[in-house]
Design a protein around this motif. Structure first.
Motif, PDB file in Angstrom:
ATOM      1  N   LYS A  35       0.837  -1.211   0.000  1.00  0.00           N
ATOM      2  CA  LYS A  35       0.000   0.000   0.000  1.00  0.00           C
ATOM      3  C   LYS A  35       0.872   1.261   0.000  1.00  0.00           C
ATOM      4  CE  LYS A  35      -4.388   0.585  -0.005  1.00  0.00           C
ATOM      5  NZ  LYS A  35      -4.996   0.154  -1.255  1.00  0.00           N
ATOM      6  N   GLU A  47       2.244   1.879  -3.333  1.00  0.00           N
ATOM      7  CA  GLU A  47       1.181   2.429  -4.216  1.00  0.00           C
ATOM      8  C   GLU A  47       1.072   3.943  -4.028  1.00  0.00           C
ATOM      9  OE1 GLU A  47      -2.959   1.073  -3.736  1.00  0.00           O
ATOM     10  OE2 GLU A  47      -2.153  -0.955  -4.044  1.00  0.00           O
ATOM     11  N   VAL A  89       1.229   4.367   6.627  1.00  0.00           N
ATOM     12  CA  VAL A  89       0.240   3.341   6.274  1.00  0.00           C
ATOM     13  C   VAL A  89       0.170   2.369   7.446  1.00  0.00           C
ATOM     14  CG1 VAL A  89      -0.265   1.473   4.648  1.00  0.00           C
ATOM     15  CG2 VAL A  89       0.800   3.601   3.833  1.00  0.00           C
ATOM     16  N   THR A 108      -5.456   1.514   7.542  1.00  0.00           N
ATOM     17  CA  THR A 108      -5.418   1.704   6.076  1.00  0.00           C
ATOM     18  C   THR A 108      -5.920   0.447   5.363  1.00  0.00           C
ATOM     19  OG1 THR A 108      -3.403   2.973   6.473  1.00  0.00           O
ATOM     20  CG2 THR A 108      -3.943   2.474   4.164  1.00  0.00           C
ATOM     21  N   ARG A 117     -10.688   2.173   5.764  1.00  0.00           N
ATOM     22  CA  ARG A 117      -9.929   1.544   4.665  1.00  0.00           C
ATOM     23  C   ARG A 117      -9.465   2.637   3.675  1.00  0.00           C
ATOM     24  NH1 ARG A 117      -9.723  -3.505   2.639  1.00  0.00           N
ATOM     25  NH2 ARG A 117     -11.444  -4.221   3.933  1.00  0.00           N
ATOM     26  N   ASP A 118      -8.255   2.492   3.207  1.00  0.00           N
ATOM     27  CA  ASP A 118      -7.662   3.440   2.256  1.00  0.00           C
ATOM     28  C   ASP A 118      -7.560   4.871   2.783  1.00  0.00           C
ATOM     29  OD1 ASP A 118      -6.896   1.641   0.338  1.00  0.00           O
ATOM     30  OD2 ASP A 118      -8.828   1.722  -0.703  1.00  0.00           O
ATOM     31  N   THR A 119      -7.380   4.946   4.093  1.00  0.00           N
ATOM     32  CA  THR A 119      -7.010   6.251   4.669  1.00  0.00           C
ATOM     33  C   THR A 119      -5.632   6.083   5.320  1.00  0.00           C
ATOM     34  OG1 THR A 119      -7.957   5.814   6.844  1.00  0.00           O
ATOM     35  CG2 THR A 119      -9.415   6.862   5.208  1.00  0.00           C
ATOM     36  N   ALA A 142      -8.003  10.493   3.280  1.00  0.00           N
ATOM     37  CA  ALA A 142      -8.172   9.449   2.265  1.00  0.00           C
ATOM     38  C   ALA A 142      -6.966   9.472   1.316  1.00  0.00           C
ATOM     39  CB  ALA A 142      -9.457   9.688   1.482  1.00  0.00           C
ATOM     40  N   ILE A 143      -6.501   8.301   0.921  1.00  0.00           N
ATOM     41  CA  ILE A 143      -5.339   8.235   0.015  1.00  0.00           C
ATOM     42  C   ILE A 143      -5.618   9.024  -1.266  1.00  0.00           C
ATOM     43  CG2 ILE A 143      -3.972   6.667  -1.421  1.00  0.00           C
ATOM     44  CD1 ILE A 143      -4.244   4.578   0.824  1.00  0.00           C
ATOM     45  N   LYS A 144      -6.840   8.909  -1.777  1.00  0.00           N
ATOM     46  CA  LYS A 144      -7.132   9.571  -3.058  1.00  0.00           C
ATOM     47  C   LYS A 144      -7.046  11.099  -2.961  1.00  0.00           C
ATOM     48  CE  LYS A 144     -12.221   9.505  -2.614  1.00  0.00           C
ATOM     49  NZ  LYS A 144     -12.234  10.649  -1.742  1.00  0.00           N
TER      50      LYS A 144
END
Ligand code: GAP
Length: 605
Positions: free
Chosen positions: A522, A525, A562, A566, A575-577, A592-594
């Protein structure tokens, strides 16, 4: 203003330890006044130059850039005045040999002690035993013919020398300096004779560090001379030398009397020789083996400022860019000056970079634009994180300004070693273009289509040093505060509080654990997501606190961690934070990752 030597030492050591700045040619003992930038230094420097280019060139309609050559035709520098006049005066300490620029010595007042010479201490009893009365207060303590009475070695030296005692240097200390002077000239245990004293005011003739008399001022040109084309092998190594020639030889003697009765004679030392570099025959084209392949050997100089190539290319750039007055030509590049006394780390170097803008205008706009550019440049420094109260504007007084300048400001910064110039903003009138027009015989005039007039434009020049600004940025950013260690105990933290805009690394990405594959994947990424937008650093080794600390020390403004949240292992909503840590406040936000690219980009621009 008090200086802070300790702080400066810490900064220099951090710069080396973390790879900002190294001494050039270090493994061969170093090259004085020349520096190399390491992996982080080069990033910091590029960020500074890119930001300057962005605000000076890209964000303006009326400014274009150029990139001129370093090797410069002598006629350019003759016309600009550098060949005749670009020189500094220097003096040497008679005792330590230390070299000073004349204008760096502050006037001092105090008592000058002048001595006629020194005798070896152990010859005094011998002379007295032979009935010779030694009067140390006399200018000539022993009758000359009696010197022969002490045969085994020089009994003394008759060579006048003076020292200055000030509020900072006691008479005892000054006299110790005088004894050292004679000791270095063969009198192992000197007794001074012929002392006279006098009060002096505002003298610059003495070393402020030890009271020693200094040599008479000598001048030398600051430019590095070289040649283009092939020369014979013997001359090639002599062309460029660093430092004023004669720098290694001791200074010639003060008041040497040549008194023949003294066997402690010290031969007058070599006068300082200036490097004559090429002989006139070497400067001629070389006829290679009598063929027609005559080499185009010619004298050239390393440019002492970037400005001259802008003036010399003025007409070409005016034609291709089709700009109307006022308009500017900007350049960033290397400049070289054979400084007498490189010092204060990178502050005064022999090789350095400049960021110069030549802003051409009509005569009547000159003074207004001088004010305008001074304000713009102050804003620039604030925008890269230099506090306004550490910046000072010095109005250069009439007598110190170049004769052609109608107004000059120095923008100064409070370095730990004192308040010093970062940039000069000068209204140089039409001097430069007029000089080149006259010397080259080519018109450098501007044609005003509205008034149908032709004239040589005036110019306002903000000229900044890249290396000095990098040093100011590091000095400004350096801080020590307290932060919790792994166990929550407070410890001292070294942190470089760079503005995110110029920080070498913008964001570090850490997987909480390096042996947890999903965390590592992650984190990588995220690195891939951010890399197209900024310089990112991935680090998985050591405890997370240590990793933060390593980044704090090099000024990375953001850290992304991460963790198991995450991966959504504890709470699916997370999730994905990731946690986003801010260097200065050490505050951590969950984001948030995005959203990371947009959040970070907005903060590093
Ligand atoms: N074209 C004008 C000019 O060159 P300057 O005041 O001699 O003016 C401009 O130089 C800037 O270049 C200085 O303010 C300083 O930042 C930088 N600079 C000059 N000499 C330097 C040196 N020996 N080492 C590092 N920077 C230097």
């Amino acid at each position: 203003m008090p200086t802070d030597a300790q702080r400066m030492e810490k900064i220099v050591s951090l710069c080396k330890r973390r790879g900002f700045i190294f001494q050039s040619s270090e493994i061969y003992g170093g090259l004085n006044g020349v520096w190399d930038y390491g992996p982080l230094g080069v990033e910091l420097k590029r960020n500074l130059k890119n930001y300057w280019w962005r605000v000076i060139v890209h964000e303006r309609d009326e400014v274009v850039g150029m990139d001129g050559a370093i090797l410069t035709h002598p006629e350019v520098l003759r016309a600009s005045g550098h060949l005749g006049g670009f020189s500094d005066q220097f003096v040497d300490c008679f005792v330590t040999g230390k070299r000073f620029r004349v204008d760096e010595i502050q006037p001092q007042s105090g008592i000058v002690y002048r001595f006629a010479g020194a005798l070896q201490r152990d010859v005094l009893p011998k002379l007295q035993g032979e009935g010779i009365n030694v009067d140390l207060s006399s200018q000539d303590p022993i009758p000359p013919l009696r010197w022969a009475a002490v045969r085994e070695r020089p009994p003394g030296l008759r060579l006048s020398f003076s020292v200055l005692a000030t509020s900072a240097i006691s008479p005892k200390r000054a006299k110790t300096t005088a004894m050292e002077f004679y000791r270095r000239r063969g009198i192992a245990d000197p007794v001074l004779f012929g002392e006279r004293e006098a009060r002096v005011e505002n003298t610059t003739r003495y070393n402020p560090e030890n009271g020693s008399l200094l040599t008479e001022p000598r001048s030398f040109n600051l430019m590095f001379e070289t040649h283009t084309g092939a020369l014979d092998e013997h001359s090639s190594g002599r062309v460029m030398s660093v430092g004023p020639a004669g720098a290694t030889g001791p200074p010639s003697e003060p008041g040497y009397s040549g008194y023949s009765g003294y066997s402690g004679h010290v031969a007058p030392l070599e006068p300082v020789k200036f490097d004559s570099t090429l002989t006139s025959s070497q400067k001629q084209p070389v006829d290679v083996k009598g063929t027609l392949e005559a080499a185009d050997t010619a004298l050239a100089y390393l440019r002492p400022e970037t400005a001259q190539s802008i003036f010399v290319q003025f007409k070409n750039i005016l034609e291709v860019s089709r700009k109307k007055l006022p308009f500017g030509i900007a350049q960033i590049g290397k400049a070289f000056r054979n400084e007498i006394n490189p010092r204060n780390f990178t502050f005064r170097s022999r090789e350095f970079e400049q960021m110069e803008l030549e802003y051409f205008c009509r005569a009547e706009e000159g003074m207004r634009l001088l004010e305008y550019w001074k304000e713009q440049r102050l804003k620039f420094y604030e925008n890269i994180g230099i506090a306004r109260d550490k910046l000072h504007v010095l109005t250069v007084p009439d007598e110190e300004r170049a004769f052609y300048s109608k107004g000059t400001y120095d923008i100064e910064y409070e370095f730990p070693f004192g308040r010093q110039e970062l940039e000069g903003v000068a209204y140089r009138t039409d001097y430069d273009l007029s000089q080149h027009q006259q010397a080259s015989g080519k018109s450098l005039e501007y044609f005003d289509e509205e008034t149908k007039q032709r004239f040589v434009p005036h110019v306002v020049e903000p000229s900044a040093g890249v290396d000095r600004t990098v040093l100011a940025l590091i000095c400004e950013a350096y801080a020590e505060d307290e932060a919790p260690d792994e166990k929550g105990k407070m410890e001292t933290r070294i942190v470089l509080r760079f503005h995110p805009r110029i920080a070498p690394i913008k964001c570090a990405v850490f997987p909480l654990l390096k042996n947890k594959e999903a965390l590592v994947a992650k984190a990588k990424e995220i690195v891939d997501l951010l890399r197209p937008h900024m310089y990112v650093f991935y680090d998985e080794s050591g405890a997370i606190g240590r990793r933060y600390r390593r980044q704090d020390e090099i000024g990375t403004p953001f850290g992304v961690t991460v963790d198991f949240e995450t991966l959504g292992e504890k709470d699916a909503a997370l999730r994905d934070t990731v946690t986003l840590r801010e260097r200065d406040s050490m505050k951590q936000d969950r984001v948030a990752i995005k959203d990371l690219p947009s959040i970070l980009i907005s903060r590093i621009r």
